[in-house]
Every structure is written in structure tokens, then in C-alpha cells.
Design a protein around this motif. Structure first.
Motif, PDB file in Angstrom:
ATOM      1  N   UNK A   1      46.626  59.718  36.670  1.00  0.00           N
ATOM      2  CA  UNK A   1      45.346  59.113  36.270  1.00  0.00           C
ATOM      3  C   UNK A   1      45.320  57.640  36.672  1.00  0.00           C
ATOM      4  N   UNK A   2      44.126  57.062  36.767  1.00  0.00           N
ATOM      5  CA  UNK A   2      44.035  55.612  36.956  1.00  0.00           C
ATOM      6  C   UNK A   2      44.660  54.938  35.736  1.00  0.00           C
ATOM      7  N   UNK A   3      45.195  53.746  35.956  1.00  0.00           N
ATOM      8  CA  UNK A   3      45.803  53.008  34.838  1.00  0.00           C
ATOM      9  C   UNK A   3      44.860  51.886  34.414  1.00  0.00           C
ATOM     10  N   UNK A   4      44.432  51.944  33.164  1.00  0.00           N
ATOM     11  CA  UNK A   4      43.617  50.842  32.624  1.00  0.00           C
ATOM     12  C   UNK A   4      44.472  50.137  31.577  1.00  0.00           C
ATOM     13  N   UNK A   5      44.844  48.906  31.859  1.00  0.00           N
ATOM     14  CA  UNK A   5      45.761  48.163  30.990  1.00  0.00           C
ATOM     15  C   UNK A   5      44.995  46.985  30.415  1.00  0.00           C
ATOM     16  N   UNK A   6      44.805  47.029  29.113  1.00  0.00           N
ATOM     17  CA  UNK A   6      43.969  46.038  28.438  1.00  0.00           C
ATOM     18  C   UNK A   6      44.874  45.190  27.548  1.00  0.00           C
ATOM     19  N   UNK A   7      44.956  43.898  27.818  1.00  0.00           N
ATOM     20  CA  UNK A   7      45.909  43.073  27.076  1.00  0.00           C
ATOM     21  C   UNK A   7      45.212  41.844  26.500  1.00  0.00           C
ATOM     22  N   UNK A   8      45.513  41.556  25.245  1.00  0.00           N
ATOM     23  CA  UNK A   8      44.889  40.394  24.593  1.00  0.00           C
ATOM     24  C   UNK A   8      45.958  39.319  24.388  1.00  0.00           C
ATOM     25  N   UNK A   9      45.632  38.121  24.768  1.00  0.00           N
ATOM     26  CA  UNK A   9      46.614  37.034  24.692  1.00  0.00           C
ATOM     27  C   UNK A   9      45.899  35.745  24.275  1.00  0.00           C
ATOM     28  N   UNK A  10      46.407  35.130  23.217  1.00  0.00           N
ATOM     29  CA  UNK A  10      45.750  33.904  22.727  1.00  0.00           C
ATOM     30  C   UNK A  10      46.216  32.667  23.496  1.00  0.00           C
ATOM     31  N   UNK A  11      47.486  32.648  23.881  1.00  0.00           N
ATOM     32  CA  UNK A  11      48.038  31.480  24.579  1.00  0.00           C
ATOM     33  C   UNK A  11      48.661  31.924  25.897  1.00  0.00           C
ATOM     34  N   UNK A  12      47.856  32.096  26.936  1.00  0.00           N
ATOM     35  CA  UNK A  12      48.425  32.563  28.207  1.00  0.00           C
ATOM     36  C   UNK A  12      49.387  31.541  28.803  1.00  0.00           C
ATOM     37  N   UNK A  13      50.335  32.040  29.563  1.00  0.00           N
ATOM     38  CA  UNK A  13      51.217  31.133  30.304  1.00  0.00           C
ATOM     39  C   UNK A  13      50.414  30.462  31.415  1.00  0.00           C
ATOM     40  N   UNK A  14      50.780  29.242  31.758  1.00  0.00           N
ATOM     41  CA  UNK A  14      50.174  28.637  32.944  1.00  0.00           C
ATOM     42  C   UNK A  14      50.654  29.444  34.152  1.00  0.00           C
ATOM     43  N   UNK A  15      49.955  29.263  35.250  1.00  0.00           N
ATOM     44  CA  UNK A  15      50.347  29.973  36.466  1.00  0.00           C
ATOM     45  C   UNK A  15      51.790  29.626  36.834  1.00  0.00           C
ATOM     46  N   UNK A  16      52.136  28.336  36.709  1.00  0.00           N
ATOM     47  CA  UNK A  16      53.485  27.896  37.095  1.00  0.00           C
ATOM     48  C   UNK A  16      54.530  28.522  36.178  1.00  0.00           C
ATOM     49  N   UNK A  17      54.248  28.560  34.865  1.00  0.00           N
ATOM     50  CA  UNK A  17      55.223  29.156  33.935  1.00  0.00           C
ATOM     51  C   UNK A  17      55.355  30.658  34.194  1.00  0.00           C
TER      52      UNK A  17
END
Ligand SMILES: Cc1cc2nc3c(=O)[nH]c(=O)nc-3n(C[C@H](O)[C@H](O)[C@H](O)COP(=O)(O)OP(=O)(O)OC[C@H]3O[C@@H](n4cnc5c(N)ncnc54)[C@H](O)[C@@H]3O)c2cc1C
Ligand SMILES: C[S@@+](CC[C@H](N)C(=O)[O-])C[C@H]1O[C@@H](n2cnc3c(N)ncnc32)[C@H](O)[C@@H]1O
Length: 670
Positions: free
Chosen positions: A93-109
Motif C-alpha cells: 500500500x502507499x505509505x502515509x506518515x503523519x507526524x506532529x512535532x512542536x519543536x522541529x530540529x533546524x535543518x542543520x541539526x
């Protein structure tokens, strides 16, 4: 999260450090992002094995499998899941991945964190390329040709789950509960949050988590999950897995009228009709085709010859000092569109420099106060936009221009016609051009596409992506749409102008030359309806460009406007400047059901919306169709295929066609 009118800013990123074992640790929560010993194997054991993955994918009865994660963190769980999905045979099946994050990492981190996993490097790269950084809101990332949909919602989990549960859709097949340890972050494990998760779960949904804390188990059981402790990984004694035993219905949100929730839901259709072959229709057809739906696209003339027929269009967005639905949509849709087109260019689907160039765009501004405020708000969002002074901007643009403004490095120009043609090459899409004016007629459960007295095609579901033509369709005549004439001028790329390296926007715009001509424009005429270019409008375009770039004035004034080529198009706009995207309401039922709003605009009418079964709309893309139509297409395809939607409920309501009926009732205008 309700952001309207709050100062516009980036999300608060994760503050973290790497401990002596090289594992990232949150400063705020004083806890590790993954296990100290063997994060990769432990995550695989706890979350994938805990949810019986990949085994459950083998005989999954639906087209997609949806995982809900609380806490995206470093994306390790996602990459492991995607890797396991990729190793399965094609019938997965297609994969639908739904994620909730309050404090995302910066791109560099995030990049630093992911270097720990060489085995995932191949997948980490596309994730990093599409990572939305610290832009607040909801982001959809398409991977593996759209077979993997990653929804990243930079929000608080409790509030978001509650809002989503109010939509009363059961969406999630498996949960990864991965907030930090309950002793460090109790907010991710509360009874209301877990009840909302249960309400969003499909029958038989599973869950897995690393914690076996007693309070968490009790909250899960109260929410309807049956849970069991199982062996942990390595030296960890135990972890938890569970299954939904009792389906939950959320307590309806009593603060808003649920007019956006359909009273009747329909099954995922096999076939869909799309009427209109501009950017909105072609993106919608492609989004459905990616999901394996057969599409018949019907266009009265040739593809991309109406609003979407210009040589070059700019990939616009907008900034503002305050959040609003308009600005949030402009930025989130821009994030999606720029990644989408970049991939088309990188894959060679669009020919670089001939069919598009994401060379960046610069928007002149004379509002120093806004630039000062936004300059600060954009710290950490430099990949999205930067405030530049005139001299720095001139260096980047390659020309001498006098204004400060906003630099959007991921913007640029595209040739809408090439975008449209390339979107509809899938074998799932049957394109019918030169149909003449198509009307949609309901026949039982079917929508029939009729032109010249003939039924050209039929299906249970149809999308009207007819631009300004929406007003002529009987089901949509009531929409408050405005037609705005616009003329562009083709400016010969003489040596004076062709130093321009990026797109430049002022009151109008100029794109770098394509095949020896720059597109400049465009006029904005709310009363004009003449489809042929006129000299007066060429003159206006030249004059506005001369005001924006005074060093060009002499060269521009030496041109004879009567000798210039150009093109006229008609934009379709709504009164609030947001596009109109969603299910078509049954207007008379809406007027009856929500009549109490006439007397009391604030009344909560606890009635769900009645919609014309299977009919959807995507129009009013105004002056920004290149930006808004890709995510609008994802929104419609997700609605039609009963998937999680790419936007918050508030934003979906702000785009919904029915919003105008509700507003008019509340103002007693209807
Ligand atoms: C002068 C000008 C400059 C612009 N510059 C930019 C820019 O720089 N950047 C940007 O993003 N946007 C720009 N836009 C806006 C952009 O072009 C539109 O937002 C976009 O084209 C809208 O796409 P659409 O598919 O909704 O409408 P359209 O492209 O108009 O497509 C609708 C299609 O439906 C067909 N149709 C209508 N009714 C029927 C029917 N009953 N049966 C069959 N077919 C039907 C029409 O023939 C048409 O092909 C500009 C627009 C104009 C006019
Ligand atoms: C253990 S980490 C997640 C690790 C992640 N799943 C991975 O694979 O790297 C927990 C995450 O939950 C996030 N978080 C904490 N409280 C939250 C909240 N209230 N809402 C959403 N996310 C939250 C943290 O910022 C952190 O990224």
C-alpha cells in the motif's frame, strides 16, 4: 493551532546537544531523542515490530496505510519505516506518515543527527532536501513519486489531535507514541490526548511505545486500547504495544458549527472526471493519478491556453507581520510548490531554462517598518526568505536597482503550459482536448460530462477546475468569483535587460529571458474583457518597470509599444483572495440548515454540511496559480481518497467553497 493575528514568526526549534555517546539530547525536556545503545535497532524493535510492520503491509485491504507519530524529532522512525516499506514488493500500500512535532530540529541539526546512520543515508538525502525547516504550520512532503506521503505538522500534539478528532474521520492504522518519557513530558501522554488519538484510529488500529509507565497504560486503556507489555530491546526490559478494541467517537467541538464536515461520506472512487485543463485541473489529475485513480480530463480548448497560457509565471508567495489564513496558505503552498517544481526540473521532466528556472525572486519593498520586523522574524528561515538592502539585492539580481526588499531563494519562474502538459502524461490520465464547453449533469450516483449534446465521460466523482468558467456551471453560479483581465508584454532581451539573473517583482514583474524575451507585466483590470492585447497596456507595463528600475528608463522609453508582442489572460479571484478548493455545497440545504446564523451570527449550529455527492471545486487561484494549485490538488485528492488532509481544519475551512454561504448568512446577505 490558532495563529490568526499573532505576530508572524518561525516555530520554536528544538534546543539540543550531543552527549558523550553522540546521541542528541533535548535541553528543554532533558531526555534523549533515541536510545543510547543502538537507537536504530531499538526504534525498529519498539515501533515497527510493535505495530507488526512490515508484516501488516502484505495483505493490507486499502490503497494506503497511515501511520500517526507523536514527535518527529530526528526522523529516525520515519526513515526506518520508509526503508522497510521500500523493501517490500510492489503490491504494497502507499505509505502515509503523519507526524506532529512542536519543536522541529533546524535543518542543520537534522543533517547532523542523520549522519549517525550511514545505512539510511540514501533516504536521509531526499528527506533533508524537502524538509520544511522552521516554517510554522503543516507541510506535505512527497517521496518515491508520491507513493510515500509525509505530513509534518509543526504543532502541539494535544491541540492538533483534538482538532483533527473533531473532523470525525478514522484515519490512522498504527501509532508511534514517541514523546519524551512521561516523567519528562507528561503533556504527550494525557488522557484527553490519547482519547483524541483513539478517535482518529481506524478499527483495529495498533500502537507502540517505549514506555510502560502505569499512568500511560491506564490512559490508553481508558481511551479504548487493549495494551500489553512486551520484551524491550537489548537491556531494556519492556515496551508497550496495543490495539484499539472499542471505536471512539469524539465529543463534538461545541465552539464551531461543523458545516465543513460532510454529513455523508463516499467511497474512494475508481474514476474521476476533471473539467478544465489549466494548472488547477492538471495538478488535480496528476495528484489522483499518483494514487492509482483513473482520471478523464476534459478541456474545452487545448490544455493551458486560458489563465495558464502565459510564457512565464513567477512562483509567488507573501509575507506579513501577522499570521492569517491568507499568509499561512501562501507560505505553506509555496513550500510545497517550490519543492514539487524543483523535483520536476531536477528529474528533467521540465527542461531547465526553457520551461522553468528556480533562480530565485526578489520582491521590492518600500516599507521599512515591515522589513525590520520581518528581518528579525526570518532568522532561521533564510532558505525561505531574507530581507536584503538595495545593494545586496542588486548584486544577486545582476542589475542595478534602487530598492530593498525580500529575497526568495527557492522561487523563480515556470512556463505554466509545460507544467500542465508534463503533469498529465501518466497512463492513468485520459486527456480529452477541444471538447467544447462541458457541463456536469447528475444522473443517479454518476456525474456525466456533457458537451454538444453528447455524454463524453462519466464517473461518481468530478472536479470543476474551470477557472473563470466556474461561473458558467449551474452548480457553481452562486460563487462570488471575479474575473480580472491581465496583459503581459514580451520584452526583447537586449543587452540592457539580459543581465537580469533572477525574477524581480515590483508592482508587476520581470522574469529572466526565455528564448530571447522577458515576460513583463501584468496589468490588473477588473472591468476589461477584451481578449486581444492593447498598446495602452504595453505602455503601462513598460512605465511600471521603468519606475522599478530607473537605470532602464531610457531604454524602455525608446521602445515603441505598438511593436511589442503580448498576451491577455483572465484571472479568477475570490473576495478574500484565497482560492476556492473543496467539496461543492448543496446551497439550498446549506441555506436551510444554517438559517439560524441569519439571526445570530455567533450561534453554533450543530449540523454537518450537505454537499453535492462527489462534486469538488478548485478555482479562484488569482495571480498565484503556480503556487496554490499543487497543494490544492493534494487537498482534493486526499479528500476524495479519504486520507489525512494536508492542512489544519481551520485552513480547510478558509479554502472551502461553502465558506461564502456561511459568511453571507452570518451577515444576513443570503
Ligand atoms: C496576465 C496574467 C499573469 C499572471 N501571472 C502569474 C504569475 O506570475 N504567477 C502565477 O502563479 N500566476 C499568474 N497568473 C495567474 C495564473 O495564471 C492562474 O492563477 C492560473 O492559470 C489558474 O489556473 P486554473 O487552472 O485555475 O485556470 P485556467 O488556466 O484558466 O484553466 C481553466 C481551464 O478550464 C477550461 N474550462 C473552463 N470552463 C470549461 C468548461 N465548461 N468545459 C471545459 N473546459 C472548461 C478553460 O478552457 C481553461 O483551460 C497570471 C494570470 C494572468 C492572467
Ligand atoms: C523522543 S523525541 C522523538 C524522536 C523521533 N520520533 C525520532 O525518530 O527521532 C520526542 C519528540 O516529541 C516532541 N514533543 C514534545 N512535546 C511535544 C508536544 N506537546 N507536541 C508535539 N511534539 C512534542 C519533541 O520536540 C521531540 O522531538
Amino acid at each position: 493551532m490558532k495563529r490568526d493575528n499573532l505576530p508572524w514568526r518561525a516555530v520554536q526549534p528544538a534546543t539540543l546537544y550531543w552527549n558523550e555517546s553522540g546521541v542528541p539530547v533535548s535541553d528543554t525536556f532533558d531526555d534523549v531523542y533515541y536510545s543510547q545503545e543502538n537507537g536504530l535497532e531499538e526504534s525498529r524493535h519498539v515501533f515497527l515490530k510493535g505495530n507488526d510492520l512490515p508484516q501488516r503491509w502484505h495483505n493490507h485491504p486499502r490503497r494506503h496505510f497511515c501511520i500517526g507519530e507523536l514527535g518527529f524529532g530526528t526522523g529516525l522512525n520515519f526513515l526506518l519505516t520508509w526503508q522497510a516499506w521500500r523493501e517490500l514488493p510492489e503490491s504494497r500500500p502507499d505509505l502515509h506518515y503523519f507526524s506532529i512535532e512542536k519543536h522541529p530540529l533546524t535543518h542543520a541539526d537534522l543533517a547532523s543527527a542523520l549522519t549517525a546512520w550511514p545505512a539510511l543515508a540514501l533516504l536521509a538525502k531526499p528527506l533533508l532536501d524537502a524538509y520544511p525547516g522552521l516554517l510554522a504550520g503543516q507541510h506535505r512532503v512527497l517521496l518515491d513519486d508520491g507513493r510515500v506521503r509525509l505530513d509534518l505538522w509543526w504543532e502541539d500534539a494535544a491541540e492538533t489531535l483534538r482538532n483533527l478528532a473533531d473532523r470525525q474521520q478514522q484515519l490512522v492504522d498504527a501509532w508511534y507514541l514517541d514523546g519524551f518519557a512521561p516523567s519528562h513530558n507528561a503533556t504527550m501522554w494525557t488522557a484527553p490526548l490519547l482519547q483524541a488519538a483513539a478517535a482518529l484510529s481506524r478499527p483495529g488500529a495498533s500502537l507502540a511505545t517505549f514506555t510502560v509507565a502505569g499512568q500511560v497504560r491506564r490512559n490508553l486503556i481508558d481511551a479504548g486500547f487493549q495494551v500489553e507489555k512486551v520484551a524491550g530491546y537489548g537491556r531494556k526490559r519492556e515496551c508497550l504495544r496495543g490495539r484499539l478494541e472499542k471505536l471512539q467517537t469524539p465529543a463534538a467541538n461545541s465552539h464551531i458549527s461543523p458545516w465543513d464536515i460532510p454529513a455523508r461520506t463516499s467511497d474512494r472512487p475508481q474514476n474521476v472526471l476533471v473539467v478544465g485543463g489549466g494548472l488547477a485541473g492538471c495538478h488535480a489529475a496528476a495528484a489522483l493519478a499518483r494514487r492509482g485513480v483513473a482520471v478523464t480530463l476534459l478541456e474545452q480548448g487545448a490544455l493551458a491556453t486560458a489563465g495558464s497560457g502565459n510564457d512565464q509565471g513567477i512562483l509567488y508567495t507573501r509575507l506579513s507581520r501577522k499570521h492569517s489564513a491568507l499568509v499561512d496558505f501562501a507560505l505553506q503552498s509555496f513550500q510545497f510548490a517550490s519543492t514539487f517544481y524543483r523535483e520536476m526540473l531536477q528529474a528533467g521532466t521540465l527542461i531547465a531554462h526553457l520551461e522553468g528556472d528556480l533562480c530565485g525572486s526578489f520582491q521590492q519593498s518600500d516599507n521599512a517598518t515591515d522589513m525590520a520586523t520581518l528581518g528579525e522574524a526570518l532568522v532561521g528561515l533564510e532558505e525561505l526568505a531574507q530581507v536584503l538592502d538595495a545593494s545586496r539585492a542588486s548584486d544577486i539580481l545582476g542589475i542595478n536597482q534602487p530598492s530593498a526588499g525580500y529575497w526568495y531563494p527557492r522561487s523563480g519562474w515556470l512556463r505554466p503550459g509545460a507544467v500542465c502538459r508534463n503533469l498529465v502524461t501518466s497512463s492513468n490520465i485520459h486527456v480529452m482536448e477541444h471538447c467544447g464547453e462541458v457541463t456536469l449533469c447528475a444522473d443517479g450516483e454518476q456525474w456525466q460530462a456533457v458537451a454538444g449534446g453528447h455524454i463524453l465521460a462519466q464517473a461518481t466523482c468530478a472536479i470543476a477546475a474551470t477557472g473563470t468558467g466556474a461561473k458558467a456551471m449551474s452548480q457553481l453560479q452562486w460563487l462570488p468569483l471575479q474575473t480580472i483581465r491581465g496583459q503581459i508584454t514580451r520584452l526583447p532581451a537586449t543587452h540592457t535587460f539580459n543581465g537580469l539573473r533572477t525574477a524581480l517583482c515590483h508592482d508587476g514583474y520581470i522574469a529572466p529571458a526565455r528564448q530571447g524575451k522577458h515576460s513583463i507585466g501584468a496589468t490588473f483590470d477588473i472591468s476589461g474583457n477584451d481578449p486581444t492585447p492593447c498598446v495602452g497596456d504595453h505602455r503601462e507595463n513598460l512605465a511600471r518597470l521603468a519606475d522599478a528600475i530607473p537605470v532602464w528608463r531610457e531604454a524602455l522609453e525608446s521602445l515603441d509599444p505598438a511593436t511589442l508582442e503580448g498576451r491577455v489572460g483572465f484571472r479568477c479571484a475570490s473576495p478574500d483572495y484565497l482560492p476556492v478548493v473543496g467539496p461543492a455545497p448543496d446551497v439550498s440545504r446549506f441555506l436551510d440548515d444554517f438559517a439560524p446564523l441569519r439571526k445570530n451570527a455567533r450561534k453554533v449550529v450543530a449540523t454537518q454540511g450537505s454537499f453535492l455527492p462527489g462534486l469538488y471545486v478548485s478555482t479562484a487561484h488569482g495571480s498565484r496559480g503556480l503556487t496554490s494549485t499543487p497543494i490544492a490538488a493534494e487537498l482534493l485528492a486526499s479528500m476524495i481518497c479519504s486520507e489525512p488532509l494536508p492542512f489544519s481544519r481551520a485552513l480547510c475551512r478558509a479554502l472551502a467553497p461553502a465558506r461564502f454561504i456561511i459568511r453571507d448568512l452570518a451577515c444576513n446577505r443570503m
